[in-house]
Design a protein around this motif. Structure first.
Motif, PDB file in Angstrom:
ATOM      1  N   GLN A   6      42.439  42.899  43.786  1.00  0.00           N
ATOM      2  CA  GLN A   6      41.163  42.419  43.247  1.00  0.00           C
ATOM      3  C   GLN A   6      41.202  40.903  43.069  1.00  0.00           C
ATOM      4  OE1 GLN A   6      39.558  44.544  39.879  1.00  0.00           O
ATOM      5  NE2 GLN A   6      38.254  42.831  39.289  1.00  0.00           N
ATOM      6  N   ALA A  63      40.973  39.158  46.454  1.00  0.00           N
ATOM      7  CA  ALA A  63      39.620  39.342  46.988  1.00  0.00           C
ATOM      8  C   ALA A  63      38.627  38.431  46.263  1.00  0.00           C
ATOM      9  CB  ALA A  63      39.196  40.805  46.870  1.00  0.00           C
ATOM     10  N   LYS A  68      31.779  40.824  43.882  1.00  0.00           N
ATOM     11  CA  LYS A  68      32.854  40.973  42.885  1.00  0.00           C
ATOM     12  C   LYS A  68      32.712  42.280  42.116  1.00  0.00           C
ATOM     13  CE  LYS A  68      34.072  36.150  42.139  1.00  0.00           C
ATOM     14  NZ  LYS A  68      34.114  35.037  41.184  1.00  0.00           N
ATOM     15  N   ILE A 113      33.813  45.309  44.429  1.00  0.00           N
ATOM     16  CA  ILE A 113      35.248  45.419  44.706  1.00  0.00           C
ATOM     17  C   ILE A 113      36.097  45.557  43.446  1.00  0.00           C
ATOM     18  CG2 ILE A 113      35.136  44.242  46.938  1.00  0.00           C
ATOM     19  CD1 ILE A 113      36.691  42.115  44.533  1.00  0.00           C
ATOM     20  N   ARG A 167      42.935  52.086  46.423  1.00  0.00           N
ATOM     21  CA  ARG A 167      41.928  51.134  45.957  1.00  0.00           C
ATOM     22  C   ARG A 167      42.025  49.819  46.729  1.00  0.00           C
ATOM     23  NH1 ARG A 167      42.421  50.706  39.979  1.00  0.00           N
ATOM     24  NH2 ARG A 167      44.251  49.455  40.413  1.00  0.00           N
ATOM     25  N   ASP A 168      43.253  49.320  46.923  1.00  0.00           N
ATOM     26  CA  ASP A 168      43.439  48.063  47.649  1.00  0.00           C
ATOM     27  C   ASP A 168      43.059  48.209  49.118  1.00  0.00           C
ATOM     28  OD1 ASP A 168      44.261  46.939  45.283  1.00  0.00           O
ATOM     29  OD2 ASP A 168      46.382  46.779  45.841  1.00  0.00           O
ATOM     30  N   ARG A 228      39.196  48.404  49.136  1.00  0.00           N
ATOM     31  CA  ARG A 228      38.702  47.049  48.854  1.00  0.00           C
ATOM     32  C   ARG A 228      38.791  46.188  50.114  1.00  0.00           C
ATOM     33  NH1 ARG A 228      41.829  45.887  44.819  1.00  0.00           N
ATOM     34  NH2 ARG A 228      40.389  46.552  43.197  1.00  0.00           N
ATOM     35  N   ILE A 243      36.007  47.067  52.469  1.00  0.00           N
ATOM     36  CA  ILE A 243      34.746  46.500  51.969  1.00  0.00           C
ATOM     37  C   ILE A 243      34.706  44.996  52.272  1.00  0.00           C
ATOM     38  CG2 ILE A 243      33.429  45.936  49.881  1.00  0.00           C
ATOM     39  CD1 ILE A 243      34.487  48.658  48.724  1.00  0.00           C
ATOM     40  N   MET A 244      35.803  44.309  51.997  1.00  0.00           N
ATOM     41  CA  MET A 244      35.854  42.857  52.226  1.00  0.00           C
ATOM     42  C   MET A 244      35.711  42.519  53.717  1.00  0.00           C
ATOM     43  SD  MET A 244      35.987  41.131  49.417  1.00  0.00           S
ATOM     44  CE  MET A 244      36.551  39.542  50.029  1.00  0.00           C
TER      45      MET A 244
END
Length: 156
Positions: free
Chosen positions: A95, A98, A120, A123, A135-136, A139, A142-143
């Motif tokens: 997080q 990111a 923000k 994520i 989760r990472d 994320r 998504i990024m």
């Protein structure tokens, strides 16, 4: 009231913006004297606030004639910038990292303030309530989608 770290960061960012070459060279002890702090405070600011994810390259030389050189990364083209971002994001991203990428996109006017706030939130670990590894990875997906969309909308 801003912390000493915030004050040191602002000073260095201002110096970078005013530097014609886009780089500055400082001595850790001289900065520590200027801000009346311990030299390790300077190390902390540089190592946490002038990272690759935030668009900086930091070089240092230890010893009597030692220095710290900070340079803002500039890209030859939007495609080069896109490629670097995609490599930074990779298959998993924390997080914090990111958010650094999002802050940089916002600073470079690739993303609006509103888009950055939304990204923000999307994520955040509050939204992605999954085991850490998953989760990472989610994320990062998504990024990558976010960056791809932003650069596609800029004509790339």
């Amino acid at each position: 009231m801003p912390s000493i770290s915030d004050i040191i960061e602002r000073y260095l960012v201002k110096a970078l913006k005013e530097a014609p070459s886009g780089a500055i060279q400082v001595k850790r002890n001289e900065l520590a004297d200027r801000f009346q702090c311990v030299p390790s405070q300077i190390n902390y600011v540089i190592s946490t606030r002038f990272t690759v994810e935030k668009g900086y390259i930091v070089e240092s030389k230890r010893g009597g004639g030692g220095y710290i050189r900070i340079r803002k990364v500039r890209f030859a083209s939007p495609k080069a910038y896109f490629d670097v971002l995609m490599r930074q994001i990779g298959d998993a991203i924390t997080q914090s990292t990111a958010e650094d990428v999002i802050d940089r996109l916002q600073e470079e006017k690739v993303m609006s303030d509103r888009e950055a706030r939304m990204a923000k939130k999307v994520i955040s670990r509050d939204v992605l309530q999954l085991p850490v590894r998953m989760r990472d990875q989610v994320r990062a997906r998504i990024m990558r989608a976010l960056v791809t969309t932003l650069f596609a909308s800029k004509g790339e």
